[in-house]
Write a protein that holds these residues in place. Structure first.
Motif, PDB file in Angstrom:
ATOM      1  N   GLU A   1      -5.674   1.928  -8.253  1.00  0.00           N
ATOM      2  CA  GLU A   1      -6.291   2.734  -7.196  1.00  0.00           C
ATOM      3  C   GLU A   1      -7.449   1.982  -6.528  1.00  0.00           C
TER       4      GLU A   1
ATOM      5  N   VAL B   1       0.828  -1.204   0.000  1.00  0.00           N
ATOM      6  CA  VAL B   1       0.000   0.000   0.000  1.00  0.00           C
ATOM      7  C   VAL B   1       0.863   1.255   0.000  1.00  0.00           C
TER       8      VAL B   1
ATOM      9  N   LEU C   1      -6.072  -0.822  -4.381  1.00  0.00           N
ATOM     10  CA  LEU C   1      -5.415  -0.261  -3.194  1.00  0.00           C
ATOM     11  C   LEU C   1      -6.429   0.191  -2.153  1.00  0.00           C
ATOM     12  N   LYS C   2      -7.562   0.703  -2.607  1.00  0.00           N
ATOM     13  CA  LYS C   2      -8.611   1.097  -1.660  1.00  0.00           C
ATOM     14  C   LYS C   2      -9.112  -0.119  -0.881  1.00  0.00           C
TER      15      LYS C   2
ATOM     16  N   GLY D   1       0.671   3.584  -3.096  1.00  0.00           N
ATOM     17  CA  GLY D   1      -0.367   4.521  -2.684  1.00  0.00           C
ATOM     18  C   GLY D   1       0.087   5.953  -2.545  1.00  0.00           C
TER      19      GLY D   1
END
Length: 380
Positions: free
Chosen positions: A340, A140, A343-344, A144
């Motif tokens: 994205e 992450v 990763l969320k 991120g």
């Protein structure tokens, strides 16, 4: 501690079904054929407590079942039932050594000793999850960052962490890793920040051999666990009934822990022997069937555990690994969006572990202490 390889008498839950759940109010806390047997109000209150606690646990949605939050509620229910049961033992301690109650007492305390192994194994399982969490946080962190565009360096770092995570989880499933060599005592904490060193920084005050099996330990606990007959209930003035109830609650809770949390040689093929005449048996039957269905639906019989957050971790890391292996630079906008989104999901899993693992470990420790305390009472 050595495991007992004796098998449990075969008895399937299949014949009961969820339709019985609607008859909860019609079912009594004693065998239907022995309704004339007077039941101590203290014992009946205990049966009602067990019924209510597990009825509430069985009402959760499939999405909530086996989550860390639900596991916490399960352990809380066990602790609550155990406290009421311990009070019963203390109030009737002079009767525990009288035949035929002495045999029920002996077998119950033997099950408590065996239960300690599973508490320790699940404690180590939580530590394994922490090591996975740390690798997940690296992923992450690598992908991120919002301060710079994603490049090959970030993806290489994420790929390395994902490979380490995959290897760690395979090790736990197939070889038991270093954690199977020796369990850590409940009185020590691992201060190492390197997840790979966790298995080598342990207290040697508690040991489990490499051949120890959570599945066989459950079978040993379940061995000879059968409901008391009417003459046994009468001969013990009803005391055999709460002892049987607490023994079965102990078995079910340990079985659920092994199902959800990484343990050495996990297995769900335990058979339970419980009668429909017990009101508390109906929600346990429902939960058992749902957990078995969940294991089949996910086709994860050899997985690290059925805990909801572990499933999310496995799913998200697998998807991200596929994406990381297929990207080409410069990244396309569609690929950026895919990264994205995953990763969320991973961030949600990380947060769940950050907030849930410590409370869950404390509850496992508390269950361990309650069992030890009850065993000490028995020795007195």
């Amino acid at each position: 501690m050595p495991s007992n390889d004796n098998q449990v008498p075969s008895s399937s839950f299949a014949s009961f079904g969820r339709s019985l759940f609607g008859r909860r109010e019609q079912v009594h806390s004693v065998e239907a054929n022995h309704e004339s047997i007077p039941l101590n109000l203290e014992f009946k209150s205990f049966q009602d407590t067990v019924t209510d606690k597990f009825h509430g646990l069985s009402e959760v949605s499939d999405d909530e079942l086996l989550s860390m939050e639900w596991m916490g509620k399960l352990l809380d229910a066990f602790i609550s039932c155990h406290e009421e049961f311990r009070a019963i033992l203390l109030n009737h301690k002079e009767d525990l050594s009288k035949p035929p109650m002495d045999q029920w007492t002996k077998e119950f305390f033997e099950r408590l000793v065996k239960a300690l192994d599973i508490c320790n194994a699940s404690r180590d399982g939580i530590e394994k999850i922490r090591s996975w969490q740390k690798l997940l946080e690296i992923v992450v962190c690598a992908l991120g960052s919002q301060q710079r565009a994603l490049g090959e360096g970030q993806f290489r770092r994420a790929r390395k962490a994902l490979m380490d995570l995959a290897l760690a989880m395979i090790d736990e499933k197939e070889s038991g890793s270093a954690f199977s060599h020796r369990n850590r005592s409940f009185g020590r904490h691992n201060s190492s920040k390197d997840p790979r060193s966790a298995g080598h920084n342990r207290s040697r005050s508690w040991s489990v051999s490499r051949t120890w099996s959570a599945s066989k330990q459950l079978q040993a606990i379940a061995n000879n666990l059968v409901p008391p007959r009417g003459n046994e209930i009468t001969a013990t003035d009803g005391l055999a009934l709460p002892v049987f109830t607490m023994s079965f609650v102990l078995l079910f809770v340990l079985w659920a822990i092994v199902a959800a949390i990484p343990c050495q040689d996990r297995g769900l093929n335990i058979s339970f022997s419980v009668l429909r005449q017990y009101s508390w048996g109906i929600p346990l039957i429902s939960l058992h069937e749902r957990i078995i269905e969940e294991s089949k639906k996910r086709e994860r019989r050899n997985s690290n555990g059925l805990m909801k957050e572990i499933y999310q971790l496995e799913k998200c890391s697998r998807h991200l690994t596929d994406l990381v292996d297929s990207v080409q630079f410069p990244l396309k906008e569609e690929q950026k969006m895919d990264v994205e989104n995953i990763l969320k999901e991973l961030a949600v899993v990380c947060k769940a572990f950050q907030e849930g693992l410590d409370p869950l470990e404390r509850q496992v420790r508390e269950v361990f202490r309650k069992i030890v305390t009850c065993r000490a009472d028995g020795l007195e």
